[in-house]
Design an enzyme around this catalytic site. Sequence first.
Site, PDB file in Angstrom:
ATOM      1  N   GLU B  60      40.552  50.959  28.328  1.00  0.00           N
ATOM      2  CA  GLU B  60      41.063  49.689  28.658  1.00  0.00           C
ATOM      3  C   GLU B  60      41.788  48.901  27.696  1.00  0.00           C
ATOM      4  O   GLU B  60      42.756  48.125  27.714  1.00  0.00           O
ATOM      5  CB  GLU B  60      40.024  48.631  29.192  1.00  0.00           C
ATOM      6  CG  GLU B  60      39.526  49.205  30.613  1.00  0.00           C
ATOM      7  CD  GLU B  60      38.505  50.394  30.679  1.00  0.00           C
ATOM      8  OE1 GLU B  60      37.941  50.585  29.693  1.00  0.00           O
ATOM      9  OE2 GLU B  60      38.294  50.636  31.921  1.00  0.00           O
ATOM     10  N   HIS B 129      28.838  45.644  37.596  1.00  0.00           N
ATOM     11  CA  HIS B 129      29.841  45.863  38.273  1.00  0.00           C
ATOM     12  C   HIS B 129      30.367  44.790  39.233  1.00  0.00           C
ATOM     13  O   HIS B 129      30.892  44.672  40.073  1.00  0.00           O
ATOM     14  CB  HIS B 129      29.706  47.137  39.053  1.00  0.00           C
ATOM     15  CG  HIS B 129      30.124  48.271  38.404  1.00  0.00           C
ATOM     16  ND1 HIS B 129      29.303  48.799  37.419  1.00  0.00           N
ATOM     17  CD2 HIS B 129      31.256  49.052  38.073  1.00  0.00           C
ATOM     18  CE1 HIS B 129      29.686  49.922  36.718  1.00  0.00           C
ATOM     19  NE2 HIS B 129      30.964  50.210  37.203  1.00  0.00           N
TER      20      HIS B 129
END
Lengths: 323, 325
Positions: B60, B129
């Site tokens: 990322e 998450h």
Amino acid sequence: MDIAKYDKSLLLKLLKDMLFIRRFEEVCGQMYGLKKIGGFCHLYIGQEAVAVGAIAALDLQKDYALTAYRDHGHALACGMSADAVMAELYGKVTGCSRGKGGSMHLFDADKHMFGGNGIVGAHLPVATGVAFKIRYRKEDGVVLCFFGDGAIHQGTFHESLNMAKIWNLPVIYICENNQYGMGTAYQRVSSVDDFSIMSSAYDIEGKQINGMDVLVVYDELKNAVDKARTDHLPRFFEIRTYRYKGHSMSDPAKYRTEEELSEYKKQDPILILKNRLLDAGLLSEDEYKEMDNECKTISKQSVAFAEQSEEPPIESLYEDIYV
Amino acid sequence: MPVISYRDAIRQAIDEEMDRDENVFLIGEEVGEYNGAYKVSKGLLDKYGSQRVIDSPITEEGFTGLGIGAALAGLRPIVEWMTFNFSLQAYDQVVNNAAKMRHMSGGQLKVPIVFRGPNGPAEFLSSQHSQALQSIYAHVPGLKIVAPATPYDAKGLMKAAIRDDNPVLVAEAELMYAWTGEVPEEEYIIPIGVADIKRQGADVTVVVHGKPLRMVEDAAKQLENDGVDVEIVDMRSIRPLDEQTIYSSVNKTNRCVVVDESWPFASVGSHVAWLVSKNCFDILDAPVELVSSEDVPLPYNHHLELAAQPSVEKIINAIKKVLYI
């Protein structure tokens, strides 16, 4: 070293560019001492051959350079004016970044100098992205990405090399190993002593070269840049160099010995090239002095320019944030 | 007018902009051959090829930074984060590079880039998450951030984001991708920084952005039985924030509830509640109420995770509180 193969004008340019950075940085040190320059200020004295030799291999119409916060040398080597740089160090509105960036954030969009980046290792993916644009548009430019020995242990180094390899991006990563990440000797914090092997994990050619000899740096980078223009492949160099001053102005550099410093000063990059030119009869002592005086004069004039420049207006506080 | 999903609305926006401008490309994990983890990019690889729809490694910080460099050099990247949770790996790139390059270069450079992906809790995903992270991005000058809650807004704002010369984050949500709504066939753009009155009402203003909009609409419907007429201001854009539309509504209703699925401490919701409290002080008939997530990481257990988030019931209670009923 046979210097007959080089154009005299190139040799003189390399010498003058290095000498100019040296004199400019000395003036920066003085002005910092007088509190005319504030904040973090990292001088490039001792490392001049790296930026000068490498950037001389570029065509900044189509190539790009990015570096970290020890950026004065790279900015000047890219052709940024002493006035624009010194005024930026003074925080004046005439500075290259209108006084918003300071010592660590020198930029010149037209000259393709994209910083002056302050977070260790964070510009490596950015440089990789500039190379991505070159590839995307099928241009033949090359990106030089300079960073220090401290940055090589950031994840960004590894993420960037992997991306550059899988997408064939024309970026040359240059680790300027000046031996100390701030006050930490690089051997103390690295699993390997020879950084040049670190790119092999990504199947990228790596090479360790002597960064105290500007002709070595120039030859190696010229060769690498020329090749990257056509094969678009990434490359990696560890360039061994040495900084004479502390990490920043506040660092007395007590973590190293006087002997070590004086040993490196004997192989000073400016001295080496100057002596070669003297020996080859391409330069006289008088001509060198004249060159030196010119470098000192331009550096001093940049101080006068910065002194006389205006502070940025308070209204500029909300400018340069959004387009 | 065609009724399409939120997912398809975003894809249409990306597709149209890639078709219009060759500088636009899409990069991220699984965006190509897999057609997107949430199928937002379905079909784009086939249409535009692997030069413009790029499957990245799981890196990322790397591909976010690469996008920023490409934007500095003149391209217009769309960076897909599989979720905003993973964008924390790239937070340094967004905050220190995307948001700062223009400033540090004294206005010489610009960073026309879109960062997009699902934000906020879905279901049964536990704490790593299930985070609504818009507040930590909204804190940073130099960024723009939008949170569309309908397919119509998603398409119009996505197109605006791609055409914007600044870094723009688009906060979507897993649970919204299947939501449907009317989206016209003809092209339109929704300007960033303009709120939308989703429901006209006279008694109380509820300010909301993103996924909780549906809960607010449900609450408003239920309160009709009590004779309460709710006005819903959908911020749509978090930064820049359309303060004027919010104040105009509160000036009409004299009461305000802010709903935000962020945590309450130093959040978008707490900021909006403060703005309304300060700027509408003289006309408010009750203190501003904030309905946020509880100040806890989200648990896996379904009863617990629902209890931690805003709900229709919590919103109704807050509205009743500002109405003293």
